[in-house]
Design a protein around this motif. Structure first.
Motif, PDB file in Angstrom:
ATOM      1  N   ALA A  54       0.889  -0.957   0.098  1.00 36.50           N
ATOM      2  CA  ALA A  54      -0.001  -0.053   0.056  1.00 36.50           C
ATOM      3  C   ALA A  54       0.804   1.230  -0.020  1.00 36.50           C
ATOM      4  CB  ALA A  54      -1.070  -0.085   1.286  1.00 36.50           C
ATOM      5  N   ALA A  55       1.976   1.164   0.878  1.00 35.11           N
ATOM      6  CA  ALA A  55       2.978   2.521   0.821  1.00 35.11           C
ATOM      7  C   ALA A  55       3.426   2.513  -0.838  1.00 35.11           C
ATOM      8  CB  ALA A  55       4.126   2.190   1.628  1.00 35.11           C
ATOM      9  N   ALA A  56       3.622   1.479  -1.450  1.00 39.33           N
ATOM     10  CA  ALA A  56       4.270   1.498  -2.659  1.00 39.33           C
ATOM     11  C   ALA A  56       3.325   2.156  -3.913  1.00 39.33           C
ATOM     12  CB  ALA A  56       5.000   0.366  -3.137  1.00 39.33           C
ATOM     13  N   ASP A  57       1.968   1.787  -3.522  1.00 38.97           N
ATOM     14  CA  ASP A  57       0.919   2.190  -4.485  1.00 38.97           C
ATOM     15  C   ASP A  57       0.884   3.754  -4.606  1.00 38.97           C
ATOM     16  OD1 ASP A  57      -1.305   1.523  -6.246  1.00 38.97           O
ATOM     17  OD2 ASP A  57      -2.450   2.123  -4.517  1.00 38.97           O
ATOM     18  N   GLY A  58       1.181   4.050  -6.006  1.00 38.53           N
ATOM     19  CA  GLY A  58       1.006   5.526  -6.338  1.00 38.53           C
ATOM     20  C   GLY A  58       2.213   6.077  -5.934  1.00 38.53           C
ATOM     21  N   VAL A  59       3.184   5.635  -5.457  1.00 42.35           N
ATOM     22  CA  VAL A  59       4.467   6.345  -4.906  1.00 42.35           C
ATOM     23  C   VAL A  59       5.567   5.633  -6.013  1.00 42.35           C
ATOM     24  CG1 VAL A  59       6.468   6.249  -3.444  1.00 42.35           C
ATOM     25  CG2 VAL A  59       4.052   6.515  -2.705  1.00 42.35           C
ATOM     26  N   VAL A  60       5.834   4.161  -6.268  1.00 46.92           N
ATOM     27  CA  VAL A  60       6.535   3.618  -7.133  1.00 46.92           C
ATOM     28  C   VAL A  60       5.833   3.441  -8.447  1.00 46.92           C
ATOM     29  CG1 VAL A  60       7.847   1.395  -7.294  1.00 46.92           C
ATOM     30  CG2 VAL A  60       7.489   2.501  -5.124  1.00 46.92           C
ATOM     31  N   PRO A  61       6.536   3.731  -9.497  1.00 50.74           N
ATOM     32  CA  PRO A  61       5.845   3.687 -10.804  1.00 50.74           C
ATOM     33  C   PRO A  61       5.453   2.156 -11.018  1.00 50.74           C
ATOM     34  CG  PRO A  61       7.878   4.847 -10.918  1.00 50.74           C
ATOM     35  CD  PRO A  61       8.064   4.191  -9.496  1.00 50.74           C
ATOM     36  N   ASP A  62       4.265   2.244 -11.827  1.00 51.58           N
ATOM     37  CA  ASP A  62       3.508   0.872 -12.171  1.00 51.58           C
ATOM     38  C   ASP A  62       4.679  -0.030 -12.800  1.00 51.58           C
ATOM     39  OD1 ASP A  62       1.625   1.551 -10.935  1.00 51.58           O
ATOM     40  OD2 ASP A  62       0.380   2.108 -12.855  1.00 51.58           O
ATOM     41  N   SER A  63       5.474   0.807 -13.894  1.00 54.41           N
ATOM     42  CA  SER A  63       6.328  -0.078 -14.777  1.00 54.41           C
ATOM     43  C   SER A  63       7.385  -0.890 -13.681  1.00 54.41           C
ATOM     44  CB  SER A  63       7.043   0.925 -15.604  1.00 54.41           C
ATOM     45  OG  SER A  63       7.938   1.826 -15.033  1.00 54.41           O
ATOM     46  N   ARG A  64       8.057  -0.260 -12.812  1.00 56.64           N
ATOM     47  CA  ARG A  64       8.860  -0.884 -11.754  1.00 56.64           C
ATOM     48  C   ARG A  64       8.068  -1.806 -10.873  1.00 56.64           C
ATOM     49  NH1 ARG A  64      13.556  -2.800 -10.270  1.00 56.64           N
ATOM     50  NH2 ARG A  64      14.258  -2.502  -8.370  1.00 56.64           N
ATOM     51  N   LEU A  65       7.025  -1.499 -10.533  1.00 56.62           N
ATOM     52  CA  LEU A  65       6.278  -2.468  -9.639  1.00 56.62           C
ATOM     53  C   LEU A  65       6.195  -3.918 -10.720  1.00 56.62           C
ATOM     54  CD1 LEU A  65       3.509  -0.503  -7.852  1.00 56.62           C
ATOM     55  CD2 LEU A  65       5.496  -1.735  -7.011  1.00 56.62           C
TER      56      LEU A  65
END
Length: 200
Positions: free
Chosen positions: A109-120
């Protein structure tokens, strides 16, 4: 006197500092996805200047924590036996995957919207590849449906796992029932609706 020894010590000290910060980030973000860099620095026992000396911003730190969490999870998933009946293997793989997703739900949840989708997507490549290989084998053996694109089935399972974690966090899905509900839902997606699919 050689200057290599002091440089080696400084590098080792930096690596230990980074490891402490990443471990603290995993711990704090797993407890609170909105944890600040100040919270994380305090948990790591370092100052903010030290933290920012290793990580440019909070996004970079969140990504490092998520990367380490997924690396540890990959070690667990790598031990899942992928031989045997595809349906049973899928249940085992889903069980292990759900445990990891549930444990890291706040961090995700912390990564959602912070880390780019392409990186996820890049960070999830190994689990996705393992699942795709299993589904492909199951299709060839007539166990899993063949009327839907394989990449879509992989994506659907990914979203089901992460969606279930969000539902548990929101209190709309009992944590004690989540693993079985996820497994049954995935099976309803990948198993043929009738014998017709097996004959294609």
């Amino acid at each position: 006197m050689s200057t290599s020894a002091p440089r080696t010590r400084r590098r080792a000290d930096a690596e230990r500092s980074i490891a402490r910060i990443v471990a603290a980030a995993r711990e704090r973000l797993s407890a609170d996805p909105n944890a600040s860099t100040e919270d994380i620095a305090r948990a790591a026992g370092v100052g903010r200047m030290t933290l920012y000396g290793h990580f440019h911003d909070r996004t970079e730190l969140v990504e490092a924590a998520l990367t380490e969490t997924l690396r540890a999870g990959e070690e667990v998933l790598r031990d899942v036996d992928l031989t045997g009946d595809p349906r049973e293997v899928l249940r085992n793989l889903l069980g292990s995957s759900w445990t990891l997703v549930a444990e890291s739900a706040s961090l995700l949840a912390a990564a959602d919207g912070v880390v780019p989708d392409s990186r996820l997507r890049e960070l999830h490549e190994d689990p996705a590849r393992r699942l795709e290989e299993l589904l492909r084998r199951g299709q060839l053996e007539g166990v899993f449906r063949v009327d839907l694109p394989l990449p879509w089935l992989v994506s659907a399972i990914h979203y089901l796992l992460h969606g279930a974690a969000s539902e548990v966090r929101a209190g709309r899905l009992p944590a004690s029932d989540a693993a079985e509900i996820v497994t049954r839902t995935v099976e309803s997606v990948v198993l043929p609706a009738s014998g017709a699919d097996r004959d294609e």
